[in-house]
Design a protein around this motif. Sequence first.
Motif, PDB file in Angstrom:
ATOM      1  N   GLY A 181      -3.095  -2.320   8.551  1.00 33.38           N
ATOM      2  CA  GLY A 181      -3.379  -3.016   7.305  1.00 33.38           C
ATOM      3  C   GLY A 181      -3.608  -4.501   7.514  1.00 33.38           C
TER       4      GLY A 181
ATOM      5  N   LEU B 156      -3.190   2.558   6.308  1.00 31.14           N
ATOM      6  CA  LEU B 156      -3.328   2.046   7.672  1.00 31.14           C
ATOM      7  C   LEU B 156      -2.014   1.553   8.274  1.00 31.14           C
ATOM      8  CD1 LEU B 156      -6.668   0.057   7.205  1.00 31.14           C
ATOM      9  CD2 LEU B 156      -6.351   2.293   8.293  1.00 31.14           C
TER      10      LEU B 156
ATOM     11  N   HIS C 162      -3.200   0.888  -1.697  1.00 28.08           N
ATOM     12  CA  HIS C 162      -3.641   2.264  -1.470  1.00 28.08           C
ATOM     13  C   HIS C 162      -3.187   3.144  -2.636  1.00 28.08           C
ATOM     14  CE1 HIS C 162      -4.891   5.885   0.642  1.00 28.08           C
ATOM     15  NE2 HIS C 162      -3.705   6.415   0.331  1.00 28.08           N
TER      16      HIS C 162
ATOM     17  N   SER D 284      -4.546   3.333  12.559  1.00 28.18           N
ATOM     18  CA  SER D 284      -3.359   3.197  11.720  1.00 28.18           C
ATOM     19  C   SER D 284      -2.143   3.074  12.619  1.00 28.18           C
ATOM     20  CB  SER D 284      -3.235   4.417  10.793  1.00 28.18           C
ATOM     21  OG  SER D 284      -2.044   4.353  10.038  1.00 28.18           O
TER      22      SER D 284
ATOM     23  N   ASN E 256      -2.600  -5.682   0.552  1.00 25.52           N
ATOM     24  CA  ASN E 256      -3.282  -4.417   0.825  1.00 25.52           C
ATOM     25  C   ASN E 256      -2.790  -3.358  -0.158  1.00 25.52           C
ATOM     26  OD1 ASN E 256      -0.700  -4.058   1.975  1.00 25.52           O
ATOM     27  ND2 ASN E 256      -1.479  -2.711   3.575  1.00 25.52           N
TER      28      ASN E 256
ATOM     29  N   ALA F 228       0.799  -1.226   0.000  1.00 25.50           N
ATOM     30  CA  ALA F 228       0.000   0.000   0.000  1.00 25.50           C
ATOM     31  C   ALA F 228       0.831   1.276   0.000  1.00 25.50           C
ATOM     32  CB  ALA F 228      -0.930   0.002   1.225  1.00 25.50           C
TER      33      ALA F 228
ATOM     34  N   ASN G 150      -6.999  -4.956   9.175  1.00 25.85           N
ATOM     35  CA  ASN G 150      -8.060  -4.685   8.208  1.00 25.85           C
ATOM     36  C   ASN G 150      -8.284  -5.861   7.257  1.00 25.85           C
ATOM     37  OD1 ASN G 150      -9.918  -2.710   6.948  1.00 25.85           O
ATOM     38  ND2 ASN G 150      -8.495  -2.792   5.226  1.00 25.85           N
TER      39      ASN G 150
ATOM     40  N   THR H 259      -8.328  -2.655  -0.597  1.00 28.68           N
ATOM     41  CA  THR H 259      -7.857  -1.279  -0.748  1.00 28.68           C
ATOM     42  C   THR H 259      -8.182  -0.468   0.496  1.00 28.68           C
ATOM     43  OG1 THR H 259      -8.167  -1.402  -3.138  1.00 28.68           O
ATOM     44  CG2 THR H 259      -7.973   0.791  -2.171  1.00 28.68           C
ATOM     45  N   GLU H 260      -7.162   0.206   1.011  1.00 31.82           N
ATOM     46  CA  GLU H 260      -7.320   1.028   2.212  1.00 31.82           C
ATOM     47  C   GLU H 260      -7.703   2.449   1.807  1.00 31.82           C
ATOM     48  OE1 GLU H 260      -3.628   0.662   4.290  1.00 31.82           O
ATOM     49  OE2 GLU H 260      -3.840  -1.504   4.544  1.00 31.82           O
TER      50      GLU H 260
END
Length: 222
Positions: free
Chosen positions: A81, A76, A51, A176, A49, A5, A84, A70-71
């Motif tokens: 991450g 995060l 972003h 985060s 993950n 990410a 999540n 996708t964050e």
Amino acid sequence: MMFAAGFGTRMKELTQNRPKPLVEVSGKPLIDHAVELARDSGCDLIVANLHYKAEMLADHLAKKGVQTITEMPAILETGGGLRNALPLLGHDPVLTMNTDAIWAGPNPVQLLIDAWQPEKMDGLLICVPVEAAKGYELNGDFILTESGRIERGSGAVYGGIQIIKTDLLDDISEQSFSLNLLWDKMLLAQRLYGLNYPGHWCDVGHPGGIKLAEDMLEAHHV
């Protein structure tokens, strides 16, 4: 779980139009090197993950059979991450991988799987002696003790691959956060272990690391 990410700011112009995991080393995107290590060790479920430039990576990874999450709206970090992504990963111990390193030698994923002892370990990190770490100019992250446990200090750099239990993530209130918070809890409980990597490793988080990694791979015929 593959961490993909980040913004890749150290890569400068190389990541203006693509995410860092798609930067190529020896004609292959960084993240493909990581996926191959995981697949060769029998990892069927892989989650990444995303972003920064998430759509580019999602399209690429879909062809590899990698699930993505996708964050949004904010990144995060590693700890947030991972938490999540648990609905996709499940709550058993998870193997996580950074995607900005190249390895030459035994498959580090398989080494970790073979050495994992859940009855005494909450985390097992693969560590590289600083003298074997190309593209890395600091003093290291950890000291490997005779018992196999690790302590904060100099001498070995975290190579970016680990097996980690995830139950302690529920105790962290931040949205985060870095996995360093989880490691600190494991260090206090004396349940964080390290495994010394016997091969060669290169940090490809900066432009100069690309040539270093390609030279390393050529020298060791990987």
